[in-house]
Design an enzyme around this catalytic site. Structure first.
Site, PDB file in Angstrom:
ATOM      1  N   HIS B  30      -1.109   0.741   0.951  1.00 13.70           N
ATOM      2  CA  HIS B  30       0.353   0.829   1.004  1.00 13.70           C
ATOM      3  C   HIS B  30       0.888   1.834  -0.023  1.00 13.70           C
ATOM      4  CE1 HIS B  30      -0.372  -2.715   3.353  1.00 13.70           C
ATOM      5  NE2 HIS B  30      -0.792  -3.377   2.305  1.00 13.70           N
ATOM      6  N   CYS B  31       0.152   2.907  -0.234  1.00 14.13           N
ATOM      7  CA  CYS B  31       0.540   3.938  -1.206  1.00 14.13           C
ATOM      8  C   CYS B  31       0.754   3.352  -2.602  1.00 14.13           C
ATOM      9  CB  CYS B  31       1.795   4.686  -0.763  1.00 14.13           C
ATOM     10  SG  CYS B  31       1.631   5.444   0.855  1.00 14.13           S
TER      11      CYS B  31
END
Lengths: 156, 73
Positions: B30-31
């Protein structure tokens, strides 16, 4: 179609088994080349260790992976099927395998790859899941990077 | 938004199996790779809820997750 029948095409018993209990999922005590494969987008990481004979053929491959069932099973089946192969031969097997997981069909290939491709065939179900193809190919990118003498590979 | 990890299955496997049951979640870093390392996780699955999400849909997610665990046990 029930849930189980549906996902069994992807998660065949061979894959679940090798994903849970990889036979080659360990660092080798002695190795000649090594490389890391990293997919930062999804979080899969694999590190391969390869022992070579004097002619450059693969004697043994071991790996440490943190990843999904597909990537671990793929790494394990790879370690099994590249044994005894030289660099060009390993690359040829990978090219054919990559086609198999992208299309679900085995392209024309050298008969010498037949037995190995039969072992890798359970991973063909991946072609129905485009986002998972890179899970199956990451260990191969790492292995080829090791054989090429580059230390890292990415399959974003 | 709820990020979670199952002990039996990697987030990508979870996401694929949920997808086949009609449920879309996101899986991976999720970055937020530094945070994942901080928690000692290699990936999580993440479900998002909106004002239009029904109780039935949430129950369906819970049921689907139970099946995922069974599948990988």
């Amino acid at each position: 179609m029930t849930f189980d029948d549906d996902v069994r095409d992807l998660y065949q018993e061979v894959i679940l088994d090798h994903g849970r209990k990889p036979r080659h999922g360990h660092r080798l005590a002695a190795y000649d080349v090594t490389a890391k494969g990293d997919n930062p987008m999804c979080g899969d990481r694999v590190e391969v260790f390869v022992k070579l004979d004097p002619d450059g053929a693969i004697v043994e491959t071991g790996f440490e992976a943190r990843g999904c069932a597909i990537s671990v099973a793929s790494a394990d089946l790879m370690a099994e099927t590249v044994q005894g192969r030289g660099k060009a031969d390993t690359r040829a097997l990978f090219e054919t395998f990559r086609e198999l997981v992208r299309t679900g069909k085995c392209p024309e290939h050298d008969a010498a790859l037949d037995t190995s491709l039969e072992r890798l065939e359970p991973l063909a179900g991946v072609h129905e899941y485009p986002s998972r193809v890179k899970c199956a190919t990451l260990p191969w990118h790492a292995l080829l990077a090791a054989l090429d003498g580059t230390r890292e590979a990415s399959s974003e | 938004v709820v990020a979670f990890a199952l002990d039996k299955a990697h987030a990508h496997d979870v996401a694929t199996l949920l997808d086949r049951q009609g449920i879309a979640v996101r899986a991976g870093h999720h970055c937020a790779e530094p945070l994942m390392h901080r928690f000692g996780l290699d990936s999580t699955a993440r479900a998002s809820f909106g004002i239009y999400t029904t109780h039935e849909e949430i129950d369906a997610l819970a049921t689907a997750l139970t099946r995922v665990r069974e599948f990988f046990t």
